[in-house]
Design a protein around this motif. Structure first.
Motif, PDB file in Angstrom:
ATOM      1  N   ASP A  86      -1.703   4.498  -8.951  1.00 59.38           N
ATOM      2  CA  ASP A  86      -1.736   3.212  -9.548  1.00 59.38           C
ATOM      3  C   ASP A  86      -0.860   2.437 -11.263  1.00 59.38           C
ATOM      4  OD1 ASP A  86      -3.959   4.171 -10.538  1.00 59.38           O
ATOM      5  OD2 ASP A  86      -4.962   2.507 -10.583  1.00 59.38           O
ATOM      6  N   ALA A  87      -0.781   2.021 -11.758  1.00 58.43           N
ATOM      7  CA  ALA A  87      -0.049   1.188 -13.073  1.00 58.43           C
ATOM      8  C   ALA A  87      -2.064   1.417 -14.049  1.00 58.43           C
ATOM      9  CB  ALA A  87      -0.659  -0.300 -12.974  1.00 58.43           C
ATOM     10  N   SER A  88      -2.843   2.029 -13.434  1.00 58.22           N
ATOM     11  CA  SER A  88      -3.642   2.347 -14.941  1.00 58.22           C
ATOM     12  C   SER A  88      -4.269   3.827 -14.713  1.00 58.22           C
ATOM     13  CB  SER A  88      -5.332   1.428 -15.080  1.00 58.22           C
ATOM     14  OG  SER A  88      -5.884   2.223 -12.619  1.00 58.22           O
ATOM     15  N   GLU A  89      -2.860   4.515 -13.453  1.00 58.60           N
ATOM     16  CA  GLU A  89      -3.220   5.538 -13.099  1.00 58.60           C
ATOM     17  C   GLU A  89      -4.589   6.626 -13.182  1.00 58.60           C
ATOM     18  OE1 GLU A  89      -0.765   8.584 -15.925  1.00 58.60           O
ATOM     19  OE2 GLU A  89       0.979   6.710 -16.549  1.00 58.60           O
ATOM     20  N   THR A  90      -5.698   5.740 -12.622  1.00 56.97           N
ATOM     21  CA  THR A  90      -5.926   6.192 -11.845  1.00 56.97           C
ATOM     22  C   THR A  90      -6.240   6.359 -10.316  1.00 56.97           C
ATOM     23  OG1 THR A  90      -7.207   4.291 -11.474  1.00 56.97           O
ATOM     24  CG2 THR A  90      -7.954   4.634 -13.812  1.00 56.97           C
ATOM     25  N   LEU A 124       3.460   0.751  -1.452  1.00 63.84           N
ATOM     26  CA  LEU A 124       3.360   1.282  -2.420  1.00 63.84           C
ATOM     27  C   LEU A 124       3.839  -0.005  -3.979  1.00 63.84           C
ATOM     28  CD1 LEU A 124       2.866   5.145  -1.621  1.00 63.84           C
ATOM     29  CD2 LEU A 124       1.304   3.460  -2.206  1.00 63.84           C
ATOM     30  N   THR A 125       4.605  -0.269  -3.281  1.00 67.12           N
ATOM     31  CA  THR A 125       5.853  -0.412  -4.545  1.00 67.12           C
ATOM     32  C   THR A 125       5.114  -1.708  -4.950  1.00 67.12           C
ATOM     33  OG1 THR A 125       7.921   0.825  -4.044  1.00 67.12           O
ATOM     34  CG2 THR A 125       7.977  -1.157  -5.822  1.00 67.12           C
ATOM     35  N   SER A 126       5.254  -2.714  -3.497  1.00 67.21           N
ATOM     36  CA  SER A 126       4.464  -3.849  -3.711  1.00 67.21           C
ATOM     37  C   SER A 126       3.349  -3.709  -4.000  1.00 67.21           C
ATOM     38  CB  SER A 126       4.274  -4.107  -1.689  1.00 67.21           C
ATOM     39  OG  SER A 126       6.198  -4.942  -1.255  1.00 67.21           O
ATOM     40  N   ALA A 127       2.249  -3.045  -4.104  1.00 68.48           N
ATOM     41  CA  ALA A 127       0.640  -3.009  -4.492  1.00 68.48           C
ATOM     42  C   ALA A 127       0.514  -2.634  -5.774  1.00 68.48           C
ATOM     43  CB  ALA A 127       0.162  -1.711  -3.308  1.00 68.48           C
ATOM     44  N   GLY A 128       2.135  -2.057  -6.022  1.00 67.26           N
ATOM     45  CA  GLY A 128       1.423  -1.944  -8.098  1.00 67.26           C
ATOM     46  C   GLY A 128       2.325  -0.505  -8.114  1.00 67.26           C
ATOM     47  N   PHE A 129       2.038   0.511  -7.174  1.00 64.00           N
ATOM     48  CA  PHE A 129       2.058   1.559  -7.003  1.00 64.00           C
ATOM     49  C   PHE A 129       3.872   2.432  -8.024  1.00 64.00           C
ATOM     50  CE2 PHE A 129      -1.557   1.204  -5.153  1.00 64.00           C
ATOM     51  CZ  PHE A 129      -2.149   2.541  -5.133  1.00 64.00           C
ATOM     52  N   THR A 130       3.071   3.352  -8.658  1.00 65.13           N
ATOM     53  CA  THR A 130       5.091   4.350  -9.492  1.00 65.13           C
ATOM     54  C   THR A 130       4.901   5.530  -8.825  1.00 65.13           C
ATOM     55  OG1 THR A 130       4.923   3.441 -11.562  1.00 65.13           O
ATOM     56  CG2 THR A 130       5.769   5.356 -11.193  1.00 65.13           C
ATOM     57  N   ILE A 131       5.746   5.277  -7.815  1.00 63.47           N
ATOM     58  CA  ILE A 131       6.558   6.988  -7.015  1.00 63.47           C
ATOM     59  C   ILE A 131       6.999   7.487  -7.687  1.00 63.47           C
ATOM     60  CG2 ILE A 131       7.634   7.418  -5.015  1.00 63.47           C
ATOM     61  CD1 ILE A 131       6.795   4.297  -3.653  1.00 63.47           C
ATOM     62  N   ALA A 147     -14.630   4.647  -9.383  1.00 65.92           N
ATOM     63  CA  ALA A 147     -13.555   5.265 -10.246  1.00 65.92           C
ATOM     64  C   ALA A 147     -11.746   4.687 -10.311  1.00 65.92           C
ATOM     65  CB  ALA A 147     -12.660   6.792 -10.099  1.00 65.92           C
ATOM     66  N   SER A 148     -11.873   3.318  -9.281  1.00 65.19           N
ATOM     67  CA  SER A 148     -10.134   3.113  -9.290  1.00 65.19           C
ATOM     68  C   SER A 148     -10.057   1.375  -8.959  1.00 65.19           C
ATOM     69  CB  SER A 148      -9.463   3.246  -8.902  1.00 65.19           C
ATOM     70  OG  SER A 148      -8.104   2.938  -9.142  1.00 65.19           O
ATOM     71  N   THR A 149      -9.733   0.224  -9.220  1.00 63.52           N
ATOM     72  CA  THR A 149      -9.576  -0.804  -8.953  1.00 63.52           C
ATOM     73  C   THR A 149      -9.056  -0.849  -7.986  1.00 63.52           C
ATOM     74  OG1 THR A 149      -8.736  -2.388 -10.598  1.00 63.52           O
ATOM     75  CG2 THR A 149     -11.293  -2.062 -11.293  1.00 63.52           C
ATOM     76  N   ALA A 150      -7.205   0.533  -7.505  1.00 61.19           N
ATOM     77  CA  ALA A 150      -6.402  -0.438  -7.025  1.00 61.19           C
ATOM     78  C   ALA A 150      -6.954  -0.144  -5.872  1.00 61.19           C
ATOM     79  CB  ALA A 150      -5.618   1.058  -7.596  1.00 61.19           C
TER      80      ALA A 150
END
Length: 162
Positions: free
Chosen positions: A139-143, A118-125, A66-69
């Motif tokens: 995550d960036a793809s919102e998955t 999380l920020t370092s991994a590309g997540f939005t908080i 479902a997600s690659t994050a």
């Protein structure tokens, strides 16, 4: 999209704080049940599995394709407990570990440390509803979505995918 899955899990966390793990056997040959068994008000029992470290493989299996994050790991001197729970919005993975704020520093520091990961991994908080629900991250793809907070001696994560 925010998923608010707080009511049953918060009740479970409260019960975890009140119900220490007990010996499940009797006599001298008994073994200790190391995973907490928590009950909700609907008399539903939830079995949590203990893990000595961050359950990365469990998260990966739960999320599947479902997600690659990847949810960033967290280090704790205490074991982690996890269970797959379901509410009206679907299934989510509940992970918790005990964090003694007097030994590990202010609980806010624990959340800030995870925010950085999380920020370092590309997540939005998103901290808009922090006072009621803790942090939300996606995550960036919102998955992949993660809700996390420190409460009453436990650091808890709810993880789900779109």
């Amino acid at each position: 999209m925010k998923k608010i899955v707080v009511f049953l899990p918060l009740l479970l966390l409260a019960l975890a704080a009140c119900n220490p793990v007990t010996d499940s056997g009797s006599g001298s040959g008994s073994t200790s049940d190391s995973s907490p068994s928590l009950s909700s008000s609907s008399s539903e029992e939830v079995e949590y599995t203990e893990s000595a470290s961050w359950p990365a493989s469990v998260i990966s299996t739960f999320i599947g394709s479902a997600s690659t994050a990847v949810a960033p790991s967290f280090t704790s001197p205490n074991p982690f407990y996890y269970a797959v729970l379901t509410d009206e919005d679907g299934s989510y993975l509940d992970i918790l570990t005990e964090i003694n704020a007097t030994q590990s520093g202010d609980y806010f520091d624990v959340e800030v440390t995870y925010n950085s990961a999380l920020t370092s991994a590309g997540f939005t908080i998103d901290s808009t509803d922090y006072a009621d629900y803790g942090f939300f991250a996606y995550d960036a793809s919102e998955t992949l979505f993660i809700q996390y907070f420190w409460w009453d001696g436990f650091f808890s994560w709810y993880i789900w995918s779109a």
